[in-house]
Scaffold this motif. Structure first.
Motif, PDB file in Angstrom:
ATOM      1  N   UNK A   1      19.405  12.035   6.799  1.00 36.25           N
ATOM      2  CA  UNK A   1      18.330  12.220   5.827  1.00 36.25           C
ATOM      3  C   UNK A   1      17.837  13.670   5.852  1.00 36.25           C
ATOM      4  N   UNK A   2      17.646  14.238   4.671  1.00 40.95           N
ATOM      5  CA  UNK A   2      17.103  15.572   4.562  1.00 40.95           C
ATOM      6  C   UNK A   2      15.626  15.484   4.219  1.00 40.95           C
ATOM      7  N   UNK A   3      14.788  16.373   4.768  1.00 40.31           N
ATOM      8  CA  UNK A   3      13.386  16.385   4.351  1.00 40.31           C
ATOM      9  C   UNK A   3      13.309  16.533   2.836  1.00 40.31           C
ATOM     10  N   UNK A   4      12.486  15.751   2.149  1.00 41.00           N
ATOM     11  CA  UNK A   4      12.489  15.757   0.681  1.00 41.00           C
ATOM     12  C   UNK A   4      12.330  17.144   0.067  1.00 41.00           C
ATOM     13  N   UNK A   5      11.509  17.978   0.656  1.00 41.60           N
ATOM     14  CA  UNK A   5      11.293  19.307   0.088  1.00 41.60           C
ATOM     15  C   UNK A   5      12.495  20.219   0.230  1.00 41.60           C
ATOM     16  N   UNK A   6      13.474  19.809   1.043  1.00 40.31           N
ATOM     17  CA  UNK A   6      14.665  20.622   1.257  1.00 40.31           C
ATOM     18  C   UNK A   6      15.944  19.841   0.976  1.00 40.31           C
ATOM     19  N   UNK A   7      15.828  18.757   0.252  1.00 42.54           N
ATOM     20  CA  UNK A   7      16.966  17.889  -0.039  1.00 42.54           C
ATOM     21  C   UNK A   7      17.648  18.350  -1.325  1.00 42.54           C
ATOM     22  N   UNK A   8      18.921  18.699  -1.234  1.00 45.73           N
ATOM     23  CA  UNK A   8      19.688  19.126  -2.397  1.00 45.73           C
ATOM     24  C   UNK A   8      20.722  18.097  -2.816  1.00 45.73           C
ATOM     25  N   UNK A   9      20.544  16.862  -2.366  1.00 43.73           N
ATOM     26  CA  UNK A   9      21.476  15.796  -2.750  1.00 43.73           C
ATOM     27  C   UNK A   9      21.514  15.671  -4.266  1.00 43.73           C
ATOM     28  N   UNK A  10      22.722  15.648  -4.810  1.00 40.92           N
ATOM     29  CA  UNK A  10      22.892  15.521  -6.248  1.00 40.92           C
ATOM     30  C   UNK A  10      22.875  16.837  -6.992  1.00 40.92           C
ATOM     31  N   UNK A  11      22.532  17.923  -6.323  1.00 42.83           N
ATOM     32  CA  UNK A  11      22.526  19.227  -6.966  1.00 42.83           C
ATOM     33  C   UNK A  11      23.904  19.870  -6.888  1.00 42.83           C
TER      34      UNK A  11
END
Length: 256
Positions: free
Chosen positions: A1-11
């Motif tokens: 899991x990536x912290x939401x503010x640093x999550x680039x999933x789907x980008x």
């Protein structure tokens, strides 16, 4: 899991010059944060190795010269809609400034300034239409200061076009940031200080490395992982209120 503010999933990201050196480290950082990444460069070998060693399903390698309009068009078509553009490809040409030829000057300006602008022209309008995007132009501390030739014993700083181009790239960054402010697209410059890389291996003798380290408050050169956090911040949701800035990662080099 990536912290939401640093999550680039789907980008989806495009990194120019992403096959080796700092470009590879920037590519790894984006992949680690969940992005899928297209990397390009003129030499297929490093690109293919990077894609194979990271994840061929996540990293796509495309041989492309970003100064060639036909290559750029093919690259843009292959990359598809891009959310993150990292303009990392760049070179320096070393020669005493009175002897720099028009051809050599134009080659550096075309790669270091014009290519990022053309890629922004082709990719950023789509980001704006979708209401989210990140552009990171990899500049240099030498886009901010003039430098001290005494820190390069036996080599000097005869790289006039590099200085001019990196100052120009920072100017372009500020212009585009102002133009794109309301769109959800941020544009920032990442300014590395003294980092070893394949592009400057020839200049980094033991004597030069020691002089550069002595001119840096932290007392050493940067490591190949120390740009990652700055890049992730500039490409992440967390940086939505940061645009038009030059983020300096230099161990304090520009303080002195």
């Amino acid at each position: 899991m990536h912290p939401p503010d640093f999550d680039l999933t789907g980008r989806r990201a495009l990194v120019t010059g992403g096959g080796d050196g700092l470009g590879r480290q920037l590519t790894e950082a984006l992949v680690d944060a969940g992005a899928t990444v297209t990397i390009c460069g003129r030499r297929p070998g490093p690109l293919e190795r990077t894609a194979a060693e990271l994840d061929p399903g996540t990293v796509t390698a495309i041989r492309a010269d970003v100064t060639d309009p036909a290559d750029v068009d093919a690259l843009v078509a292959a990359a598809g809609p891009v959310d993150i553009l990292v303009n990392n490809a760049g070179l320096a040409h070393r020669a005493p400034w009175p002897e720099v030829t028009e051809q050599d000057w134009r080659q550096i300006m075309t790669l270091n300034v014009e290519a990022p602008f053309r890629l922004c022209q082709k990719l950023v309008p789509g980001m704006a239409d979708r209401g989210w995007g990140r552009v990171v132009n990899v500049a240099s501390v030498y886009g901010l200061v003039a430098g001290d030739a005494s820190r390069y014993p036996g080599v000097g700083l005869d790289i006039a076009s590099y200085f001019a181009s990196k100052h120009g790239l920072i100017g372009l960054t500020k212009f585009l940031a102002a133009q794109l402010g309301p769109t959800g697209v941020t544009v920032n410059a990442l300014c590395p200080g003294m980092f070893p890389s394949p592009a400057n291996d020839d200049a980094l003798s033991d004597e030069v490395s020691a002089a550069l380290s002595a001119g840096t408050p932290v007392g050493r050169l940067g490591t190949d992982r120390e740009l990652r956090s700055a890049l992730l911040f500039l490409t992440a949701p967390a940086s939505s209120f940061v645009t038009g800035q030059s983020v300096v990662v230099d161990g304090g080099w520009t303080l002195w």
